[in-house]
Design an enzyme around this catalytic site. Sequence first.
Site, PDB file in Angstrom:
ATOM      1  N   ASP A 168     -46.969 -52.147 -33.203  1.00 19.29           N
ATOM      2  CA  ASP A 168     -47.973 -53.254 -33.515  1.00 19.29           C
ATOM      3  C   ASP A 168     -49.071 -52.531 -34.217  1.00 19.29           C
ATOM      4  O   ASP A 168     -49.203 -51.316 -34.598  1.00 19.29           O
ATOM      5  CB  ASP A 168     -48.321 -54.051 -32.354  1.00 19.29           C
ATOM      6  N   LYS A 198     -40.575 -55.682 -34.834  1.00 15.43           N
ATOM      7  CA  LYS A 198     -41.374 -55.638 -33.818  1.00 15.43           C
ATOM      8  C   LYS A 198     -41.214 -56.652 -32.499  1.00 15.43           C
ATOM      9  O   LYS A 198     -40.936 -56.100 -31.388  1.00 15.43           O
ATOM     10  CB  LYS A 198     -42.956 -55.663 -34.413  1.00 15.43           C
TER      11      LYS A 198
END
Length: 212
Positions: free
Chosen positions: A139, A121
């Site tokens: 996320d 991420k």
Amino acid sequence: MLSKKKTLEAIEVMAKMFPDAEGELIHNNPFELLIAVILSAQATDVSVNKITPALFKKFPTPEAFAEAPLEEIEESIRTIGLFRNKAKHIKGCCIMLIEEYQGEVPQTIKELMTLPGVGRKTANVVAGDAFGVPAIAVDTHVERVSKRLRIVKKSATVLEVEEALMKKVPKERWVETHHRMIFFGRYHCLARNPKCSECPLLYLCAEGKTRI
Ligand code: SF4
């Protein structure tokens, strides 16, 4: 499951709601963004933005973090959750930037993921926002919104969410889509109290229909 066409329709609606959606971590260069994203794991952007101006004044370069005692970095970020681990990661990350990347933040997702404290991420956010590399960082907001709208099945892993979005959204729109989904999740389709009754996507949202 939402088709590719319906997924793009939903993303268009999010784009109209949040046309100026963009990353909210304050930074002046790729290095500051990298450190801010590491700090933002399980913390809000607002809490990170509160400490980064002073942090980057004290530690403006990878060398400054690499040479600093760990306790000093910890002290500077202690208001952020998991600060001990994050201090260790930041120091390790800066040492690697110096030793492996001539003190520069690498631009590919693969290279970014070799840095301590940098998972998929974080690498996607930095690659997308700092270098314009097409990437969709998943996320908590992107994951929740994707699942509620059934862009993916509810049991999908984070990686499966990313892969599904990459299949359904054209590559040149990955970065903006990531930001729009975050804004949509952060300010409208909230974790605890999503605004379903006033949601322009209610007509195609499986979850919303069960909530009103
Ligand atoms: S209807 Fe509710 S759950 Fe569905 S996208 Fe809108 S706010 Fe989120």
